[in-house]
Write an enzyme that holds these catalytic residues in place. Structure first.
Site, PDB file in Angstrom:
ATOM      1  N   SER A  11       0.861  -1.156   0.146  1.00 12.49           N
ATOM      2  CA  SER A  11      -0.123  -0.049  -0.077  1.00 12.49           C
ATOM      3  C   SER A  11       0.791   1.261   0.006  1.00 12.49           C
ATOM      4  CB  SER A  11      -0.840   0.103   1.232  1.00 12.49           C
ATOM      5  OG  SER A  11      -2.118   0.955   1.114  1.00 12.49           O
ATOM      6  N   GLU A  19      -9.309  -5.251  -4.058  1.00 17.68           N
ATOM      7  CA  GLU A  19      -8.553  -4.313  -3.411  1.00 17.68           C
ATOM      8  C   GLU A  19      -9.990  -3.318  -2.711  1.00 17.68           C
ATOM      9  OE1 GLU A  19      -5.393  -3.785  -2.731  1.00 17.68           O
ATOM     10  OE2 GLU A  19      -4.268  -4.700  -4.276  1.00 17.68           O
ATOM     11  N   HIS A  41      -7.698  -5.744   0.208  1.00 18.09           N
ATOM     12  CA  HIS A  41      -6.518  -5.058   0.184  1.00 18.09           C
ATOM     13  C   HIS A  41      -5.768  -5.403   1.493  1.00 18.09           C
ATOM     14  CE1 HIS A  41      -3.865  -1.738  -0.333  1.00 18.09           C
ATOM     15  NE2 HIS A  41      -4.044  -1.106   0.836  1.00 18.09           N
TER      16      HIS A  41
END
Length: 502
Positions: free
Chosen positions: A160, A287, A407
């Site tokens: 991320s 995600e 995610h």
């Protein structure tokens, strides 16, 4: 099991808004077996401010087995939208990677306004958090040999915001030569949430929010330096940015007044001279589920309508483009079926915040073919998909119905998180996924190639003419010979072309 040597020894003296400086050192032997504080931040679970200004530490983990060779080094940069997180063992205990005989280093860096306020002056240049990371990488380069590490075989990797940080180090001339390989998991500096095009506006908005009405950057800085750090963090709550994609203290371009620039130009420009090193880069199948927190769900009733899509993109697109987006994601699906509707909302979120910029982050490497690129999609939906479990904790039926990986779900297959205690059962698909991922990642760190004779799968590199990716799906892991999300990538290329022609 491997011996984990935890060394919290990288604590540099720093002042708010300034780059890190070298620690003065110590005499004798430093017993560094306890974790340092995390950097000041809002705690996501309690919404309280936690951490300390005295937070620039790194942790070194060394395998127990004594080998007669220098070990490959993997330096991990944590995620958290540049506003949250730390290198804590609560989240990032690297047992699985240590089992593959690599050294793992995890690092802290300043977050939020303390790490990314940019007033366009040398005294407050922006990107302090990235410079903290750079300082840590340099420290590892200079000192890891004392722990058995190979100073010429360092891989930086992150997830991320950590992945977007890795991308920044690939682009910045200041990081050139400090590492030999890179792994980017679910993030790049081209993602809308990871880069602030209007950092000066953000800085003045922040100053006003904490009671400073000055219009001179140096006067604003003097005002801010007199404030307690905790009040600075409180002042970043603007009232219109309570969602992950809206955090405004993130990387930005540094002005010509800054003497030591980390990002001297827009990332799209810096790509031309970016480092050519082998990379692994990929995304998770779903995600966008990270936005499916309970308080957001009421918005999804009308999310397929043009006005809601317009809000998602902050009114930046014309009516024609918004309608085109609506048709692409919602016109050809059964909107009466809740799961189908939510899946397509998830795809829109995934594309808006991750996928549409993903291929651009490594396309320059494919064009000149100078170094291998390994693509992946993580889609395994297992019992230790921690992020998905937390988001749907009170809605287990929805968690089971929405298939795929959220995610950050891949992290628990590389790290054991002590805080929540999610560990795979022996001989389970989850334990095999941990073994597969840690071996692929560690092989890549050792040689620049994720494959080895004892690997359970062969991972071929991608190319511009022959795109392919590895589908990481537990016991069903396999190569797929096509461009990842090809129809969606093509659609967003068309949108970009429409924007340029307007």
């Amino acid at each position: 099991m491997c011996l984990k040597i935890l060394l919290s020894i990288f604590n540099v003296a720093c002042v708010f808004a300034c780059p890190p400086v070298k620690h003065p050192g110590w005499s004798g032997v430093l017993n560094a077996f306890s974790e340092g504080e995390k950097c000041l931040q809002f705690d996501i679970l309690t919404n309280r401010i936690v951490g300390s200004e005295n937070c620039l530490y790194l942790n070194i983990f060394v395998p127990q087995d004594e080998l007669n060779e220098k070990l490959a080094v993997m330096l991990f940069i944590h995620g958290g939208a540049f506003n949250f997180g730390s290198a804590s063992l609560n989240q990032y205990c690297p047992d699985y990677l240590l089992d593959e005989n690599v050294i793992v280093v995890t690092i802290n860096y300043r977050l939020n306004v303390l790490g990314f306020l940019n007033l366009d002056v040398d005294e407050c240049p922006g990107n302090m958090g990235l410079k903290d990371q750079l300082f840590a990488i340099k420290w590892v380069k200079n000192n890891i040999s004392a722990f058995g590490g190979d100073t010429d075989n360092i891989t930086i990797f992150g997830e991320s915001a950590g992945s977007a940080s890795v991308h920044c180090h690939l682009l910045s001339p200041q990081s050139l030569g400090l590492f030999q390989k890179a792994i980017m998991q679910s993030g790049c500096i081209f993602n809308s949430w990871s880069f602030n095009e209007n950092h000066r506006e953000t800085a003045f908005k922040f100053a006003k929010n904490v009671g400073c009405l000055k219009d001179d950057p140096k006067e604003i800085l003097q005002y801010l330096l007199k404030m307690p750090a905790i009040d600075l963090i409180k002042g970043t709550k603007f009232g219109d940015d309570d969602n992950f994609p809206d955090f405004q203290f993130v990387p930005s371009v540094e002005s010509n007044e800054v003497t030591e620039k980390f990002l001297s130009a827009h990332p799209q420009t810096l790509v031309e001279k970016a480092a050519r090193v082998p990379i692994i880069t990929g995304v998770n199948q779903m995600e966008g589920l990270v936005l499916f927190v309970e308080h957001n769900m009421k918005r999804f009733v009308d999310f397929h309508k043009s006005n809601e899509i317009n809000k998602l993109f902050k009114n930046q697109y014309s009516e024609e483009i918004i309608n085109k987006i609506r048709k692409f994601y919602f016109d050809e699906v059964n909107m009466e079926c809740e799961i189908t509707r939510l899946e397509n909302i998830c795809h829109l979120y995934s594309d808006a915040y991750f996928i549409r910029d993903f291929h651009g982050s490594y396309e320059y490497l494919l064009k000149d073919g100078s170094t291998p690129v390994y693509n992946y999609e993580f889609k395994f939906d297992g019992e230790i998909n921690l992020c998905k479990h937390l988001i749907f904790n009170s809605r287990p039926s929805l968690r089971k119905s929405l298939k795929g990986a959220c995610h950050a779900d891949e992290l628990n297959y590389l790290f054991y998180g002590q805080l929540f205690g999610y560990a795979p059962k022996t001989n389970s698909p989850e334990s095999r996924m941990c073994k597969t991922m840690s071996k692929l990642w560690a092989n890549f760190a050792k040689t620049g190639n994720p494959n080895s004779p004892d690997s359970s799968v062969t991972w071929n590199s991608t190319s511009a003419d022959d795109p392919k990716y590895l589908s990481l799906d537990g016991d069903n892991t396999c190569m797929v010979n096509e461009l990842l999300y090809s129809s969606r990538v093509k659609f967003w290329d068309e949108i970009s072309e429409m924007v340029r022609s307007e």
